[in-house]
Design a protein around this motif. Structure first.
Motif, short mmCIF file in Angstrom:
data_model
loop_
_atom_site.label_atom_id
_atom_site.label_comp_id
_atom_site.label_asym_id
_atom_site.label_seq_id
_atom_site.Cartn_x
_atom_site.Cartn_y
_atom_site.Cartn_z
N GLY A 112 0.81 -1.21 0.00
CA GLY A 112 0.00 0.00 0.00
C GLY A 112 0.84 1.26 0.00
O GLY A 112 0.56 2.21 -0.75
N GLU A 115 2.15 1.78 -3.48
CA GLU A 115 1.11 2.25 -4.41
C GLU A 115 0.72 3.70 -4.15
O GLU A 115 0.40 4.44 -5.08
CB GLU A 115 -0.12 1.35 -4.32
CG GLU A 115 0.02 0.01 -5.03
CD GLU A 115 0.12 0.14 -6.54
OE1 GLU A 115 -0.49 1.06 -7.12
OE2 GLU A 115 0.83 -0.68 -7.15
N GLY A 119 2.20 4.54 -7.33
CA GLY A 119 1.24 3.83 -8.16
C GLY A 119 -0.14 4.45 -8.18
O GLY A 119 -0.31 5.67 -8.29
N LEU A 130 -6.09 -0.57 -0.05
CA LEU A 130 -5.48 -1.54 -0.95
C LEU A 130 -5.75 -2.94 -0.42
O LEU A 130 -5.61 -3.20 0.78
CB LEU A 130 -3.97 -1.32 -1.06
CG LEU A 130 -3.23 -2.41 -1.85
CD1 LEU A 130 -2.33 -1.82 -2.92
CD2 LEU A 130 -2.42 -3.33 -0.92
N THR A 132 -4.75 -6.98 -1.27
CA THR A 132 -3.92 -7.90 -2.06
C THR A 132 -4.58 -9.28 -2.04
O THR A 132 -4.83 -9.84 -0.98
CB THR A 132 -2.50 -8.00 -1.50
OG1 THR A 132 -2.54 -8.44 -0.13
CG2 THR A 132 -1.80 -6.65 -1.55
N ILE A 203 -7.84 -0.21 -4.25
CA ILE A 203 -6.75 -0.63 -5.14
C ILE A 203 -6.62 -2.14 -5.01
O ILE A 203 -6.44 -2.65 -3.90
CB ILE A 203 -5.42 0.05 -4.78
CG1 ILE A 203 -5.56 1.58 -4.83
CG2 ILE A 203 -4.31 -0.42 -5.73
CD1 ILE A 203 -4.34 2.32 -4.32
N GLY A 205 -4.58 -5.37 -5.47
CA GLY A 205 -3.20 -5.78 -5.66
C GLY A 205 -3.03 -7.29 -5.62
O GLY A 205 -4.00 -8.05 -5.63
N SER A 209 -3.69 -8.61 -9.98
CA SER A 209 -3.72 -7.26 -10.55
C SER A 209 -3.25 -7.26 -12.00
O SER A 209 -3.62 -6.36 -12.77
CB SER A 209 -2.86 -6.31 -9.71
OG SER A 209 -1.52 -6.75 -9.64
N ALA A 229 -3.67 -2.37 -8.98
CA ALA A 229 -2.39 -1.82 -8.53
C ALA A 229 -1.48 -1.60 -9.74
O ALA A 229 -1.36 -2.48 -10.59
CB ALA A 229 -1.72 -2.75 -7.53
N GLN A 232 1.64 -3.67 -9.52
CA GLN A 232 1.26 -5.08 -9.59
C GLN A 232 1.92 -5.87 -8.47
O GLN A 232 1.93 -5.46 -7.31
CB GLN A 232 1.57 -5.63 -10.99
CG GLN A 232 0.78 -4.90 -12.07
CD GLN A 232 0.99 -5.46 -13.46
OE1 GLN A 232 1.87 -6.28 -13.72
NE2 GLN A 232 0.16 -5.01 -14.38
N ALA A 235 4.76 -4.51 -5.82
CA ALA A 235 4.51 -3.44 -4.84
C ALA A 235 5.09 -3.77 -3.47
O ALA A 235 5.64 -2.89 -2.79
CB ALA A 235 3.01 -3.18 -4.73
#
Length: 248
Positions: A112, A115, A119, A130, A132, A203, A205, A209, A229, A232, A235
């Motif tokens: 995060g 990003e 990002g 974010l 993932t 976001i 991730g 992503s 993201a 990608q 991150a």
């Protein structure tokens, strides 16, 4: 300026030197499989293998897939061996890397931070989350750019289960779900998170992503903007290096 970043995941341990001016990898990353069981010693050996691949001798930033308190102590271990709980991760990794300076941070928090700096979250205010999607679901929550660490939103209850047991990319693979079917599970999860936090931006991730065009268009009814993201699956590596630079 370059710092080495390592992202420890439930399935792989990957790392590379990071160019902190560009927010990108300075060299092609090295990846090894996460050992099973993912014990502290086994994972530390994997990290050593990745770092030694580059002959790196400077500071190393690492992510961990669980709650990290005090910059070192592991408090949860949902997708790795339970022996990690209460382990002094910084001391373990530094010893295994021959005394190199080491920092440790939650994996989704690291992704995060990267990003938000380089990002999809650049310049965004308000509440940004974010998520993932990988072996589990990691989360990073930001309020006007400030991180609220160790949120672990993948463990929110969804239909009587940990959300990550229903909506992670591992759940997609284990249950042989189509992208559309999996996207509907992700939508239910996002609806729950949105109800709790009312973010302006999600976001997405993790490894998925890279394949956002396969599933994002199936997700409907979410008020927040949803974007993949930009860094990608790199991150976490970038964020780990950023954290090491901040702490050094």
């Amino acid at each position: 300026m370059q710092i080495f970043g390592v992202d420890i995941g439930g399935s792989g341990i990957k790392g590379a030197p990071v160019d902190l001016d560009k927010g990108d990898l300075a060299e092609e990353r090295c990846k090894v499989l996460t050992p099973h069981p993912a014990t502290p010693d086994g994972v530390a050996d994997g990290v050593k293998q990745v770092v030694e691949h580059f002959g790196w001798t400077g500071p190393v930033g690492l992510t961990f897939p669980g709650v990290v308190t005090g910059g070192s102590t592991i408090r949860t271990a949902a997708n790795v061996d339970k022996d990690w709980i209460d382990t002094d991760a910084r001391a373990l990794f530094s010893e295994r890397l021959g005394g190199l300076p080491v920092t440790v941070v939650n994996d989704a928090d690291a992704a995060g931070v990267a990003e938000m700096a380089f990002g999809a979250g650049q310049g965004r205010r308000g509440t940004v989350i974010l998520l993932t999607f990988g072996t589990g679901i990691g989360s990073a929550l930001f309020a006007d750019g400030a991180l609220v660490p160790n949120t672990e939103l993948g463990h929110l209850e969804l239909h009587g289960h940990d959300a990550e047991k229903r909506a992670s990319s591992k759940a997609k693979e284990d249950n042989e779900l189509t992208w559309e079917h999996w996207a509907h599970r992700v939508q239910k999860y996002l609806e729950h998170v949105e109800m709790l936090f009312s973010p302006e931006l999600f976001i997405i991730g993790g490894g998925v992503s890279r394949k956002a065009d396969r599933f994002l268009h199936f997700i409907e009814g979410i008020k927040a903007e949803i974007v993949p993201a930009q860094l990608q699956n790199n991150a976490g590596i970038v964020g780990a290096a950023m954290h090491a630079a901040k702490e050094s």
